[in-house]
Design a protein around this motif. Structure first.
Motif, short mmCIF file in Angstrom:
data_model
loop_
_atom_site.label_atom_id
_atom_site.label_comp_id
_atom_site.label_asym_id
_atom_site.label_seq_id
_atom_site.Cartn_x
_atom_site.Cartn_y
_atom_site.Cartn_z
N PRO A 142 0.82 -1.21 0.00
CA PRO A 142 0.00 0.00 0.00
C PRO A 142 0.85 1.26 0.00
N THR A 143 0.23 2.34 -0.45
CA THR A 143 0.89 3.65 -0.38
C THR A 143 0.43 4.44 0.84
N ALA A 144 -0.59 3.92 1.53
CA ALA A 144 -1.12 4.60 2.72
C ALA A 144 -1.73 3.55 3.64
N VAL A 145 -1.72 3.85 4.95
CA VAL A 145 -2.29 2.93 5.94
C VAL A 145 -3.17 3.74 6.90
N PHE A 146 -4.40 3.28 7.05
CA PHE A 146 -5.28 3.81 8.10
C PHE A 146 -5.17 2.86 9.28
N VAL A 147 -4.66 3.37 10.40
CA VAL A 147 -4.42 2.56 11.59
C VAL A 147 -5.47 2.93 12.63
N CYS A 148 -6.18 1.93 13.15
CA CYS A 148 -7.37 2.20 13.97
C CYS A 148 -7.08 2.57 15.41
N SER A 149 -5.84 2.90 15.76
CA SER A 149 -5.52 3.51 17.06
C SER A 149 -4.15 4.15 16.96
N ASP A 150 -3.95 5.22 17.71
CA ASP A 150 -2.65 5.90 17.70
C ASP A 150 -1.53 5.01 18.23
N ARG A 151 -1.84 4.21 19.27
CA ARG A 151 -0.80 3.33 19.80
C ARG A 151 -0.31 2.36 18.74
N MET A 152 -1.23 1.79 17.96
CA MET A 152 -0.80 0.90 16.88
C MET A 152 -0.02 1.68 15.83
N ALA A 153 -0.38 2.93 15.60
CA ALA A 153 0.33 3.73 14.59
C ALA A 153 1.81 3.89 14.95
N LEU A 154 2.11 3.91 16.27
CA LEU A 154 3.52 3.98 16.68
C LEU A 154 4.28 2.74 16.20
#
Length: 353
Positions: free
Chosen positions: A253-265
């Protein structure tokens, strides 16, 4: 301390507890447990005793000094060491101060099931005389719901794990709309290969966010790609692994929607390990707008859910219920909004285009 009910006549000289026990087909100690709010009673037994109490007109003795107004409530959180809980505590603290309430805060959730209150906690609730309960990120058992109903203890769920039973009052965020907003933001930047790293499948909020993601793609005429949907379990380390899996795809993918900020880390860490830059090589959108979202480099674009406002709203609803009211609607949803920072940009053009 929980008072033991007498087997003599009730407060107004009505039927004795022994009569109630015979009517319900249980022992006097079992009937006493129900009257005193003990939770170690089977739901069916509790139902029979409660019906017998009501049918015979047994008047329960007041458990606490009736001359003192009820000014104590319980807040049950999933942990005390997260910024999520900090935001909830802040919202409750301010609203409780305005209402002149004292709040008992406890992380009374089971270690084996972090979203389920430990056995025995409800007994302690009875002993300290709380007049209402706020549950944050909790899932109650059928017997716990029955206990609260039998004790006539008002309670409100803040962001419940699963859909509560009919009639249970809850407060949450517009998670579906948040998922739509995050995905539409990436689409507007020109991304089409958009992955999503979701929370646990059984979590109500996670399912709504993914549904919003799917809806936004469908509105743009794009079919969700199964290989782009990954379950991160709201766990930073799992999201880290899922990101490496996405990068190993033939067409990442060229972009990721992560369903929580902690996971985004965890996502950003995995991207850095692969020598990729955010947002030059890949865009990332989180969800929550916790303080961590501003601390990352680059700062995280995310969907803000109003955690403190949700908690304050839950407390105000609880106060109304403690005063004998019942809200017209059982589900209150507060709006979410996108907070644009530096982790999203148009997709990088291949060399020579």
């Amino acid at each position: 301390m929980v008072r033991t009910a007498s087997t003599d006549a009730g407060v107004t000289g009505g039927p004795t507890l022994a009569v109630v026990a015979r009517e319900a087909g249980v022992s006097v100690p079992t009937a006493s447990k129900v009257v005193n709010g003990r939770e170690d009673v089977a739901p069916e037994t509790r139902r029979r005793v409660t019906e017998a109490l009501d049918r015979l007109g047994y008047v329960r003795r007041p458990r606490f000094d009736a001359s003192r107004p009820p000014r104590l409530i319980d807040l049950v959180v999933h942990s005390l060491d997260s910024s999520w809980s900090g935001a909830v505590l802040h919202g409750v603290e301010e609203a409780a101060h305005d209402a002149g309430l004292d709040v008992v805060v406890s992380a009374a959730l089971s270690r084996s099931r972090v979203d389920r209150p430990q056995r025995g906690w409800l007994d302690r609730l009875t002993a300290r005389g709380s007049s209402g309960v706020l549950f944050n990120l909790a899932e109650l058992t059928g017997s716990q719901y029955a206990w609260l109903e039998q004790q006539r203890t008002p309670f409100v769920m803040i962001d419940p794990v699963v859909e509560p039973p009919p009639g249970v009052v809850s407060v949450g965020a517009a998670n579906w709309q948040g998922g739509v907003t995050a995905t539409e933001h990436l689409l507007a930047l020109g991304h089409e290969r958009i992955a999503v790293i979701a929370g646990p499948r059984r979590r109500m909020c996670s399912g709504a966010r993914v549904a919003g993601y799917r809806s936004a793609l469908a509105s743009a005429g794009l079919a969700p790609r199964p290989e782009y949907l990954r379950d991160g379990g709201f766990d930073e380390s799992v999201a880290h692994r899922r990101t490496h899996e996405l990068l190993d795809l033939p067409e990442p993918p060229t972009a990721v929607f992560v369903c929580s900020d902690r996971m985004a880390l965890g996502v950003c860490l995995a991207l850095a390990e692969r020598g990729l830059e955010v947002p030059r090589d890949i865009s990332v959108v989180g969800f929550d707008d916790l303080p961590e979202a501003r601390w990352t480099t680059p700062a995280l674009t995310t969907v803000r859910q109003p955690l403190a406002e949700m908690a304050a709203t839950g407390l105000r609803l609880l106060l109304r219920m403690m005063d004998g009211e019942h809200p017209e609607g059982t589900r209150t949803e507060l709006s979410t909004r996108l907070v644009e920072r530096a982790s999203t940009a148009p997709p990088r053009r291949p060399p020579g285009t």
